[in-house]
Design an enzyme around this catalytic site. Sequence first.
Site, PDB file in Angstrom:
ATOM      1  N   LYS A  49       0.728  -1.374   0.135  1.00 53.12           N
ATOM      2  CA  LYS A  49       0.180  -0.199  -0.064  1.00 53.12           C
ATOM      3  C   LYS A  49       0.837   1.292   0.028  1.00 53.12           C
ATOM      4  O   LYS A  49       0.301   2.271  -0.138  1.00 53.12           O
ATOM      5  CB  LYS A  49      -0.733  -0.137   1.299  1.00 53.12           C
ATOM      6  CG  LYS A  49      -1.673  -1.180   1.500  1.00 53.12           C
ATOM      7  CD  LYS A  49      -2.398  -1.153   2.927  1.00 53.12           C
ATOM      8  CE  LYS A  49      -3.027  -2.364   3.203  1.00 53.12           C
ATOM      9  NZ  LYS A  49      -3.190  -2.539   4.710  1.00 53.12           N
ATOM     10  N   GLY A  50       2.322   1.222   0.362  1.00 50.71           N
ATOM     11  CA  GLY A  50       2.787   2.277   0.799  1.00 50.71           C
ATOM     12  C   GLY A  50       3.134   3.086  -0.488  1.00 50.71           C
ATOM     13  O   GLY A  50       3.361   4.607  -0.201  1.00 50.71           O
ATOM     14  N   GLU A 105       7.819   2.912  -5.970  1.00 53.71           N
ATOM     15  CA  GLU A 105       8.105   2.376  -4.280  1.00 53.71           C
ATOM     16  C   GLU A 105       8.171   3.530  -3.474  1.00 53.71           C
ATOM     17  O   GLU A 105       8.567   4.763  -4.020  1.00 53.71           O
ATOM     18  CB  GLU A 105       9.098   1.358  -4.196  1.00 53.71           C
ATOM     19  CG  GLU A 105       8.875  -0.136  -4.384  1.00 53.71           C
ATOM     20  CD  GLU A 105       8.150  -0.593  -3.004  1.00 53.71           C
ATOM     21  OE1 GLU A 105       7.310   0.359  -2.304  1.00 53.71           O
ATOM     22  OE2 GLU A 105       8.131  -1.823  -2.590  1.00 53.71           O
ATOM     23  N   ASP A 106       7.564   3.312  -2.548  1.00 54.21           N
ATOM     24  CA  ASP A 106       7.792   4.423  -1.281  1.00 54.21           C
ATOM     25  C   ASP A 106       9.233   4.324  -0.573  1.00 54.21           C
ATOM     26  O   ASP A 106       9.837   5.243  -0.553  1.00 54.21           O
ATOM     27  CB  ASP A 106       6.707   4.411  -0.383  1.00 54.21           C
ATOM     28  CG  ASP A 106       6.598   3.113   0.344  1.00 54.21           C
ATOM     29  OD1 ASP A 106       6.929   1.929  -0.129  1.00 54.21           O
ATOM     30  OD2 ASP A 106       5.859   2.799   1.373  1.00 54.21           O
ATOM     31  N   ASP A 109      14.122  -0.779   1.733  1.00 54.69           N
ATOM     32  CA  ASP A 109      14.875  -0.920   3.173  1.00 54.69           C
ATOM     33  C   ASP A 109      15.752  -1.905   3.171  1.00 54.69           C
ATOM     34  O   ASP A 109      17.184  -1.415   2.758  1.00 54.69           O
ATOM     35  CB  ASP A 109      13.557  -1.286   4.139  1.00 54.69           C
ATOM     36  CG  ASP A 109      14.149  -1.326   5.649  1.00 54.69           C
ATOM     37  OD1 ASP A 109      15.595  -1.313   5.741  1.00 54.69           O
ATOM     38  OD2 ASP A 109      13.472  -1.164   6.580  1.00 54.69           O
ATOM     39  N   LYS A 137      17.111   3.251   1.976  1.00 54.91           N
ATOM     40  CA  LYS A 137      17.789   3.068   3.385  1.00 54.91           C
ATOM     41  C   LYS A 137      19.227   2.611   3.007  1.00 54.91           C
ATOM     42  O   LYS A 137      19.492   1.962   1.985  1.00 54.91           O
ATOM     43  CB  LYS A 137      17.119   2.384   4.363  1.00 54.91           C
ATOM     44  CG  LYS A 137      16.059   3.184   5.037  1.00 54.91           C
ATOM     45  CD  LYS A 137      15.623   2.237   6.171  1.00 54.91           C
ATOM     46  CE  LYS A 137      14.683   2.968   7.072  1.00 54.91           C
ATOM     47  NZ  LYS A 137      14.126   2.236   8.256  1.00 54.91           N
ATOM     48  N   PHE A 158      13.272   4.618  11.770  1.00 47.91           N
ATOM     49  CA  PHE A 158      11.976   4.158  11.374  1.00 47.91           C
ATOM     50  C   PHE A 158      11.058   5.518  11.043  1.00 47.91           C
ATOM     51  O   PHE A 158      10.789   6.243  11.798  1.00 47.91           O
ATOM     52  CB  PHE A 158      11.403   3.672  12.636  1.00 47.91           C
ATOM     53  CG  PHE A 158      10.087   2.812  12.456  1.00 47.91           C
ATOM     54  CD1 PHE A 158       9.101   3.179  11.605  1.00 47.91           C
ATOM     55  CD2 PHE A 158       9.994   1.535  12.989  1.00 47.91           C
ATOM     56  CE1 PHE A 158       7.920   2.356  11.366  1.00 47.91           C
ATOM     57  CE2 PHE A 158       8.872   0.629  12.946  1.00 47.91           C
ATOM     58  CZ  PHE A 158       7.844   1.087  11.870  1.00 47.91           C
ATOM     59  N   VAL A 159      11.059   5.544   9.904  1.00 45.58           N
ATOM     60  CA  VAL A 159      10.185   6.562   9.098  1.00 45.58           C
ATOM     61  C   VAL A 159       8.614   6.321   8.790  1.00 45.58           C
ATOM     62  O   VAL A 159       8.150   5.215   8.422  1.00 45.58           O
ATOM     63  CB  VAL A 159      11.010   7.302   7.888  1.00 45.58           C
ATOM     64  CG1 VAL A 159      12.057   7.954   8.321  1.00 45.58           C
ATOM     65  CG2 VAL A 159      10.881   6.184   6.937  1.00 45.58           C
ATOM     66  N   ASP A 165       3.712   3.570   7.049  1.00 43.54           N
ATOM     67  CA  ASP A 165       2.901   3.371   8.149  1.00 43.54           C
ATOM     68  C   ASP A 165       3.722   2.767   9.301  1.00 43.54           C
ATOM     69  O   ASP A 165       4.787   2.385   9.180  1.00 43.54           O
ATOM     70  CB  ASP A 165       1.646   2.348   8.074  1.00 43.54           C
ATOM     71  CG  ASP A 165       2.135   0.917   7.998  1.00 43.54           C
ATOM     72  OD1 ASP A 165       3.207   0.530   7.262  1.00 43.54           O
ATOM     73  OD2 ASP A 165       1.617   0.056   8.605  1.00 43.54           O
ATOM     74  N   ARG A 171       0.238   6.770   7.280  1.00 44.30           N
ATOM     75  CA  ARG A 171       0.076   6.725   5.966  1.00 44.30           C
ATOM     76  C   ARG A 171      -0.436   8.180   5.257  1.00 44.30           C
ATOM     77  O   ARG A 171       0.135   8.618   4.229  1.00 44.30           O
ATOM     78  CB  ARG A 171      -0.722   5.667   5.333  1.00 44.30           C
ATOM     79  CG  ARG A 171      -0.109   4.499   5.538  1.00 44.30           C
ATOM     80  CD  ARG A 171      -0.915   3.521   4.661  1.00 44.30           C
ATOM     81  NE  ARG A 171      -0.765   1.836   5.221  1.00 44.30           N
ATOM     82  CZ  ARG A 171       0.119   1.118   5.048  1.00 44.30           C
ATOM     83  NH1 ARG A 171       1.231   1.623   4.352  1.00 44.30           N
ATOM     84  NH2 ARG A 171       0.218  -0.022   5.385  1.00 44.30           N
TER      85      ARG A 171
END
Length: 185
Positions: A49-50, A105-106, A109, A137, A158-159, A165, A171
């Site tokens: 969903k990101g 993509e958001d 990681d 990241k 942690f963003v 989310d 979000r």
Amino acid sequence: MDQQHVEDDLALDQTLITEDQIQDRLAEMAAEITADYAERDILLVGVLKGAVMVMADLARSLDRHVEMDWMAISSYGSGTKSSGVVRILKDLDTDLSGRHVLIVEDIIDTGLTLSWLVANLRSRGPASVEIATLLRKPDAVQNDIAVKYVGFDIPNAFVVGYGLDYDEKYRNLRCIGTLAPHVYS
Ligand code: PRP
């Protein structure tokens, strides 16, 4: 939810990237994409969903026609880290044969989700597969994924916000903020 929310919410530490910085960077990325794909159709593939916010704003920053499709995938992981073992929850509606695919993509990681996704999409006979991500990241860089368009390289915090989310919340925050360590540690 906007920047004031970050200041008022005790679960949030600080704003990492403002709404204006996000929009300015997306406009720059859109200009690069427009130049690179001058003679080619583009199929944007968003990963739910990101990526919803990035997809909406990046697509609207492009002054040209694009198609959009979506995948929902679930990573079998322990805790907050993905494992690279992925299950498709919702597949694309589009046949990728001969298409120029740009994955949106958001965040990258570990990079494990995208490694799997790129291999999966490449097996469907597209003309090309590239990646655009708003955030990346440090661990992603070590995993050696070729990412053509990167909005911001960020520290290993942690963003949340702008599609990202914590426990399905934040979000809809317009900026990107860092979660206070006491919330998740
Ligand atoms: C996030 C993000 C990427 C993935 C990146 O999705 O949208 O798809 O994690 O992690 P990786 O590089 O370590 O593989 P998430 O699984 O949190 O689902 P969501 O987009 O529905 O929030």
